[in-house]
Enzyme design. Structure first.
Site, PDB file in Angstrom:
ATOM      1  N   GLU A  47       0.821  -1.213   0.000  1.00  0.00           N
ATOM      2  CA  GLU A  47       0.000   0.000   0.000  1.00  0.00           C
ATOM      3  C   GLU A  47       0.856   1.265   0.000  1.00  0.00           C
ATOM      4  OE1 GLU A  47      -2.605  -3.201   1.910  1.00  0.00           O
ATOM      5  OE2 GLU A  47      -0.513  -2.540   2.125  1.00  0.00           O
ATOM      6  N   PHE A 109     -11.937  -6.613  13.865  1.00  0.00           N
ATOM      7  CA  PHE A 109     -10.855  -7.147  13.029  1.00  0.00           C
ATOM      8  C   PHE A 109     -10.503  -6.154  11.923  1.00  0.00           C
ATOM      9  CE2 PHE A 109      -9.552  -9.695   9.266  1.00  0.00           C
ATOM     10  CZ  PHE A 109      -8.340 -10.140   9.772  1.00  0.00           C
ATOM     11  N   GLN A 110      -9.239  -5.861  11.822  1.00  0.00           N
ATOM     12  CA  GLN A 110      -8.698  -4.920  10.837  1.00  0.00           C
ATOM     13  C   GLN A 110      -9.375  -3.559  10.908  1.00  0.00           C
ATOM     14  OE1 GLN A 110      -8.469  -6.832   6.925  1.00  0.00           O
ATOM     15  NE2 GLN A 110      -6.408  -7.548   7.439  1.00  0.00           N
ATOM     16  N   MET A 472      24.204   9.123   3.782  1.00  0.00           N
ATOM     17  CA  MET A 472      24.087  10.389   4.490  1.00  0.00           C
ATOM     18  C   MET A 472      24.267  10.198   5.989  1.00  0.00           C
ATOM     19  SD  MET A 472      23.844  13.590   3.913  1.00  0.00           S
ATOM     20  CE  MET A 472      22.970  14.074   2.427  1.00  0.00           C
TER      21      MET A 472
END
Length: 562
Positions: A47, A109-110, A472
């Site tokens: 995602e 859930f989720q 860096m």
């Protein structure tokens, strides 16, 4: 139609052509509705890749980028991408799924409170509670994302809203009592700035990413050329004015050019145009532009006096304020020649302290990689970077002649941004050359998106500046922590990027000596498909000049000689 069908219909009404996303249980009704749409959907492998892909598409085109994610971890995986877009004022609409309304707030859930989580990192967000509100909310979301100072908007939609039935009517216009983005400001503010500029003998234009967002690059260049005003850029503004223009002094700030930084310290009128005056630009804030009156042109009133105290301000869209400033200046008997001594001075600084590095015949210097990529590509196409040393070398040594040709994470500094953002840029402009310049630290953060690139046969050229380290981080450890390289080395040969590329189905090439570099880049540019170049560079090289943290812009550590 169902709520899911209404969402797709809204996207079609908004002219959306491309969506990045990743399905999950809660958004299955949405994906089922998308199945019958002509809108192209790109399935990323994470995602976060979807968010950065939409971001890259938006930066390259100026249009609103769109991404989908399911509830819970799907939505939270968008967070870094949303924050990245928010810091750089990139227009996005992120549509997330949510658990059904009766179980919201019950640790289902989720489930994640995505509107609560994203409140500080979005321009606005919504939790849809009434299916009939979907068309209005989505119309507002796109309007808010693209108008005024652009930014990301999140629309969180419970699953039962997707499955509910509504009578679909898409609004003709947006009516938001609390949101009236300003275009034209006050002419008196412009006139005051014009008067100050007419009296200044050492003026300086400091341009930020807002110039590109406003489509005001041509107006900016016209202003600088008409009145012979030198220009310095933030990282986000590179390309707004050709970087090889005679009036362009380069990037300003921590890794800016000597000429740009000294110009700030010696000008008598500093005009910030669509810039945030962030800490990487200003250095020690109490010593910033000590001899100058400071003016600030910006569309966002919240930016005025946020970081530096201004003497003059013009609030409004730059597409209005810059032409209006030109009109106001025309009323003055402006003597351009009075800037001659100032221009001679900044040119002398450029001549005395150019960007340089110590060349080598045995190891590949990273600056040489950027120069060769620029030379062999003949400056065409779009350049995407990740974050780190390679990003700063790209800003210093690559030439940019057009807006929206450098796509980079400026404000948030997001490692892993580059690969999915390059996907968004290449899908937006399939016939353009898209080059990703990355490091061996950044590239691994979203390396899975190589699968997306190969699936769609996107001819992105990836140049990895491989120094077997977090470059860096090691530079700071080398310069300020007595070379105590705590957990910043990967070890020699830690990853074989040629084999990784081949495993995903891309072409892998490697350069380990200066003699191989030109041949590898030439070969990569000739291949009609995705290519990963594993370029082994000098591990001890520092990005210079550098203004140490807490120092003023005239306290630079300068580079070596070429």
């Amino acid at each position: 139609m169902t709520g899911a069908q209404a969402v797709v219909a809204c996207l079609e009404k908004e002219g959306v052509e491309l969506i990045f996303g990743y399905p999950g249980g809660v958004v299955l009704p949405l994906y089922d509705a998308l199945y019958d749409s002509s809108i192209r959907h790109v399935l990323t492998r994470h995602e976060q890749g979807a968010a950065h892909g939409a971001d890259g598409y938006a930066r390259a085109t100026g249009k609103v980028g769109v991404c989908f994610a399911t509830s819970g971890p799907g939505a939270t995986n968008l967070i870094t991408g949303i924050a990245t877009a928010n810091m750089d004022s990139v227009p996005m609409v992120c549509i997330t799924g949510q658990v059904v309304m009766p179980v919201i707030g019950k640790d289902s859930f989720q489930e994640a409170d995505i509107t609560g989580i994203t409140a500080p990192i979005t321009k606005h967000n919504y939790l849809v509670k009434n299916p009939a509100d979907l068309p209005r909310i989505l119309k507002e979301a796109f309007y808010i994302a693209r108008t005024g100072r652009p930014g990301p908007v999140v629309v969180d939609i419970p699953k039962d809203i997707f499955t509910a039935t509504i009578d679909f009517v898409y609004p003709e216009e947006v009516k938001l009592r609390g949101y009236k983005p300003l275009f034209a400001g006050q002419a008196e503010q412009v006139d005051a700035l014009a008067e100050a500029l007419s009296k200044a003998s050492k003026p300086l234009l400091f341009i930020g990413g807002g110039v590109i967002s406003a489509g005001a690059s041509a107006d900016l260049v016209r202003l600088a050329e008409t009145y012979e005003i030198p220009v310095i850029s933030s990282l986000m503004a590179l390309g707004a004015m050709p970087t090889d223009h005679r009036l362009h002094l380069g990037m300003v700030g921590m890794h800016g050019t000597v000429a740009a930084n000294l110009a700030v310290m010696n000008c008598d009128l500093l005009i910030g145009v669509g810039a945030r005056f962030d800490d990487r630009v200003t250095g020690k804030i109490t010593h910033f532009a000590p001899n100058a009156r400071i003016a600030h042109l910006d569309i966002d009133p919240a930016e005025i006096d946020k970081n530096v105290r201004t003497h003059l301000r013009v609030i409004g869209d730059l597409a209005w304020s810059l032409p209006t400033l030109q009109q106001s200046l025309a009323r003055y008997d402006f003597v351009v020649e009075k800037h001659t001594a100032w221009l001679n001075q900044v040119v002398q600084w450029q001549t005395d302290s150019p960007l340089t590095y110590q060349a080598s015949e045995t190891v590949i210097k990273p600056q040489l990689v950027i120069q060769e990529l620029n030379r062999l590509s003949e400056g065409r196409g779009l350049v995407v970077t990740d974050v780190g040393q390679h990003q700063m070398w790209t800003a210093q040594y690559h030439r940019f002649s057009r807006p929206r040709t450098l796509l980079t994470s400026g404000g948030l500094g997001t490692m892993g941004f580059g690969l999915p953002a390059a996907i968004g840029a290449q899908l937006a402009f399939p016939d353009e050359l898209v080059t990703l310049i990355s490091g061996d630290g950044s590239i691994m953060m979203n390396i899975q998106e190589l699968a997306t690139i190969v699936e769609h046969q996107l001819p992105i050229k990836v140049a990895i500046l491989n120094n077997n380290a977090l470059g860096m981080v090691q530079q700071w450890q080398r310069m300020f922590f007595n070379q105590r390289y705590s957990h910043s080395s990967f070890g020699v040969g830690a990853s074989d990027y040629v084999k990784i590329a081949e495993a995903f189905g891309a072409t892998g090439l490697r350069a380990t000596t200066p003699g191989e570099l030109t041949e590898v880049i030439t070969q990569a540019l000739a291949i009609n498909g995705p290519v990963v170049m594993d370029i082994h560079v000098c591990a001890e090289e520092n990005v210079l000049p550098m203004v140490p943290a807490g120092a003023s812009l005239d306290q630079m550590i300068e580079g070596g000689v070429g």
